[in-house]
Structures are given as C-alpha cells and as structure tokens.
Write a protein that holds these residues in place. Structure first.
Motif, PDB file in Angstrom:
ATOM      1  N   PHE A 143       0.820  -1.216   0.000  1.00  0.00           N
ATOM      2  CA  PHE A 143       0.000   0.000   0.000  1.00  0.00           C
ATOM      3  C   PHE A 143       0.852   1.264   0.000  1.00  0.00           C
ATOM      4  N   THR A 144       1.982   1.237   0.689  1.00  0.00           N
ATOM      5  CA  THR A 144       2.872   2.405   0.704  1.00  0.00           C
ATOM      6  C   THR A 144       3.417   2.668  -0.695  1.00  0.00           C
ATOM      7  N   LEU A 145       3.871   1.634  -1.369  1.00  0.00           N
ATOM      8  CA  LEU A 145       4.411   1.814  -2.721  1.00  0.00           C
ATOM      9  C   LEU A 145       3.334   2.237  -3.715  1.00  0.00           C
ATOM     10  N   CYS A 146       2.136   1.670  -3.586  1.00  0.00           N
ATOM     11  CA  CYS A 146       1.032   2.070  -4.472  1.00  0.00           C
ATOM     12  C   CYS A 146       0.650   3.531  -4.245  1.00  0.00           C
ATOM     13  N   ALA A 147       0.576   3.937  -2.993  1.00  0.00           N
ATOM     14  CA  ALA A 147       0.247   5.332  -2.689  1.00  0.00           C
ATOM     15  C   ALA A 147       1.333   6.268  -3.198  1.00  0.00           C
ATOM     16  N   LEU A 148       2.580   5.866  -3.052  1.00  0.00           N
ATOM     17  CA  LEU A 148       3.693   6.687  -3.537  1.00  0.00           C
ATOM     18  C   LEU A 148       3.624   6.842  -5.054  1.00  0.00           C
ATOM     19  N   LEU A 149       3.365   5.761  -5.759  1.00  0.00           N
ATOM     20  CA  LEU A 149       3.248   5.832  -7.219  1.00  0.00           C
ATOM     21  C   LEU A 149       2.035   6.649  -7.648  1.00  0.00           C
ATOM     22  N   LEU A 150       0.921   6.484  -6.956  1.00  0.00           N
ATOM     23  CA  LEU A 150      -0.289   7.216  -7.298  1.00  0.00           C
ATOM     24  C   LEU A 150      -0.108   8.716  -7.083  1.00  0.00           C
ATOM     25  N   ILE A 151       0.418   9.087  -5.935  1.00  0.00           N
ATOM     26  CA  ILE A 151       0.617  10.506  -5.643  1.00  0.00           C
ATOM     27  C   ILE A 151       1.715  11.086  -6.521  1.00  0.00           C
ATOM     28  N   GLY A 152       2.759  10.301  -6.756  1.00  0.00           N
ATOM     29  CA  GLY A 152       3.838  10.768  -7.639  1.00  0.00           C
ATOM     30  C   GLY A 152       3.391  10.957  -9.068  1.00  0.00           C
ATOM     31  N   SER A 153       2.467  10.122  -9.526  1.00  0.00           N
ATOM     32  CA  SER A 153       1.994  10.229 -10.906  1.00  0.00           C
ATOM     33  C   SER A 153       1.140  11.480 -11.124  1.00  0.00           C
ATOM     34  N   THR A 154       0.644  12.069 -10.053  1.00  0.00           N
ATOM     35  CA  THR A 154      -0.151  13.293 -10.223  1.00  0.00           C
ATOM     36  C   THR A 154       0.701  14.466 -10.689  1.00  0.00           C
ATOM     37  N   SER A 155       2.019  14.349 -10.562  1.00  0.00           N
ATOM     38  CA  SER A 155       2.882  15.439 -11.026  1.00  0.00           C
ATOM     39  C   SER A 155       2.919  15.511 -12.549  1.00  0.00           C
ATOM     40  N   PHE A 156       2.458  14.478 -13.225  1.00  0.00           N
ATOM     41  CA  PHE A 156       2.436  14.468 -14.688  1.00  0.00           C
ATOM     42  C   PHE A 156       1.102  14.953 -15.258  1.00  0.00           C
ATOM     43  N   ILE A 157       0.182  15.351 -14.406  1.00  0.00           N
ATOM     44  CA  ILE A 157      -1.114  15.859 -14.850  1.00  0.00           C
ATOM     45  C   ILE A 157      -1.088  17.382 -14.725  1.00  0.00           C
ATOM     46  N   PRO A 158      -1.042  18.094 -15.848  1.00  0.00           N
ATOM     47  CA  PRO A 158      -0.899  19.556 -15.803  1.00  0.00           C
ATOM     48  C   PRO A 158      -2.027  20.268 -15.056  1.00  0.00           C
ATOM     49  N   ALA A 159      -3.220  19.743 -15.074  1.00  0.00           N
ATOM     50  CA  ALA A 159      -4.342  20.399 -14.404  1.00  0.00           C
ATOM     51  C   ALA A 159      -4.156  20.442 -12.886  1.00  0.00           C
ATOM     52  N   LEU A 160      -3.356  19.529 -12.349  1.00  0.00           N
ATOM     53  CA  LEU A 160      -3.144  19.474 -10.903  1.00  0.00           C
ATOM     54  C   LEU A 160      -1.991  20.358 -10.436  1.00  0.00           C
ATOM     55  N   ASP A 161      -1.332  21.071 -11.351  1.00  0.00           N
ATOM     56  CA  ASP A 161      -0.236  21.967 -10.978  1.00  0.00           C
ATOM     57  C   ASP A 161      -0.717  23.157 -10.159  1.00  0.00           C
ATOM     58  N   LYS A 162      -1.996  23.425 -10.186  1.00  0.00           N
ATOM     59  CA  LYS A 162      -2.540  24.565  -9.451  1.00  0.00           C
ATOM     60  C   LYS A 162      -2.699  24.276  -7.955  1.00  0.00           C
ATOM     61  N   ILE A 163      -2.607  23.007  -7.566  1.00  0.00           N
ATOM     62  CA  ILE A 163      -2.767  22.625  -6.162  1.00  0.00           C
ATOM     63  C   ILE A 163      -1.493  23.013  -5.405  1.00  0.00           C
ATOM     64  N   PRO A 164      -1.621  23.757  -4.308  1.00  0.00           N
ATOM     65  CA  PRO A 164      -0.431  24.126  -3.518  1.00  0.00           C
ATOM     66  C   PRO A 164       0.289  22.896  -2.969  1.00  0.00           C
ATOM     67  N   THR A 165       1.598  22.979  -2.879  1.00  0.00           N
ATOM     68  CA  THR A 165       2.396  21.821  -2.463  1.00  0.00           C
ATOM     69  C   THR A 165       2.140  21.414  -1.015  1.00  0.00           C
ATOM     70  N   ILE A 166       1.660  22.300  -0.186  1.00  0.00           N
ATOM     71  CA  ILE A 166       1.392  21.948   1.204  1.00  0.00           C
ATOM     72  C   ILE A 166       0.306  20.877   1.297  1.00  0.00           C
ATOM     73  N   TYR A 167      -0.611  20.874   0.342  1.00  0.00           N
ATOM     74  CA  TYR A 167      -1.660  19.848   0.339  1.00  0.00           C
ATOM     75  C   TYR A 167      -1.073  18.455   0.095  1.00  0.00           C
ATOM     76  N   TYR A 168      -0.038  18.393  -0.737  1.00  0.00           N
ATOM     77  CA  TYR A 168       0.618  17.105  -0.974  1.00  0.00           C
ATOM     78  C   TYR A 168       1.265  16.585   0.308  1.00  0.00           C
ATOM     79  N   THR A 169       1.797  17.483   1.113  1.00  0.00           N
ATOM     80  CA  THR A 169       2.399  17.082   2.381  1.00  0.00           C
ATOM     81  C   THR A 169       1.343  16.456   3.282  1.00  0.00           C
ATOM     82  N   PHE A 170       0.158  17.062   3.339  1.00  0.00           N
ATOM     83  CA  PHE A 170      -0.909  16.491   4.164  1.00  0.00           C
ATOM     84  C   PHE A 170      -1.440  15.193   3.594  1.00  0.00           C
ATOM     85  N   ILE A 171      -1.472  15.059   2.275  1.00  0.00           N
ATOM     86  CA  ILE A 171      -1.905  13.806   1.652  1.00  0.00           C
ATOM     87  C   ILE A 171      -0.912  12.694   1.992  1.00  0.00           C
ATOM     88  N   PHE A 172       0.385  12.993   1.917  1.00  0.00           N
ATOM     89  CA  PHE A 172       1.396  12.005   2.285  1.00  0.00           C
ATOM     90  C   PHE A 172       1.266  11.582   3.730  1.00  0.00           C
TER      91      PHE A 172
END
Length: 85
Positions: free
Chosen positions: A55-84
C-alpha cells in the motif's frame, strides 16, 4: 498463569502513532510506511507488514503520478504534504 502476559510483549522497538505521523510529515510517505512496517514485523504480523509495503508503494506511485497531470499543478504543495501524512 502469572507470566502469560510476558509472552505477548514485543522484543523490539515499537513506534507510536505520534512518531509515525511526525516522520511522515517531515520525512515523507516512505518514512511513515517503513515505521509501520517495522511495527508489524516486531509484533509478528508478517501479513500486515507485507500489505503495508504494498500500500505504501502504491500510494507513492499514485501521488507521484499526479505530477504528470498539468491540471493538478494549481494545487499548492502543502496539500501534498498532508496527503502524504
């Protein structure tokens, strides 16, 4: 009968929930996942330890893959910290 409770005590270090949350916040998803893995391994729950790795590796890949979606670039990076965390 009086010594039965000694058999269930872990023989290694067990991380508290607070320690896991702080390490996840500061060190990222892998740090928290590793600490949970170690807890399950110390407590003798091999199946849960293996599922934690998966589950840790799947979550890491899923969250990491969001960096390749241009529409999600507008999300502040602090939210990624809370998601992690």
């Amino acid at each position: 009968m009086g010594n039965d409770y000694l058999e269930i005590l872990p023989s290694g270090k067990v991380y508290s929930t607070k320690m896991i949350v702080i390490s996840s916040f500061c060190g990222g998803l892998l740090a928290g996942g590793y600490m949970m893995y170690q807890n399950f391994k110390t407590l003798g729950e091999a199946r849960k330890a293996n599922l934690t790795v998966v589950f840790t590796l799947c979550a890491l890949l899923l969250i990491g893959s969001t960096s390749f979606i241009p529409a999600l670039d507008k999300i502040p990076t602090i939210y990624y910290t809370f998601i992690f965390t």
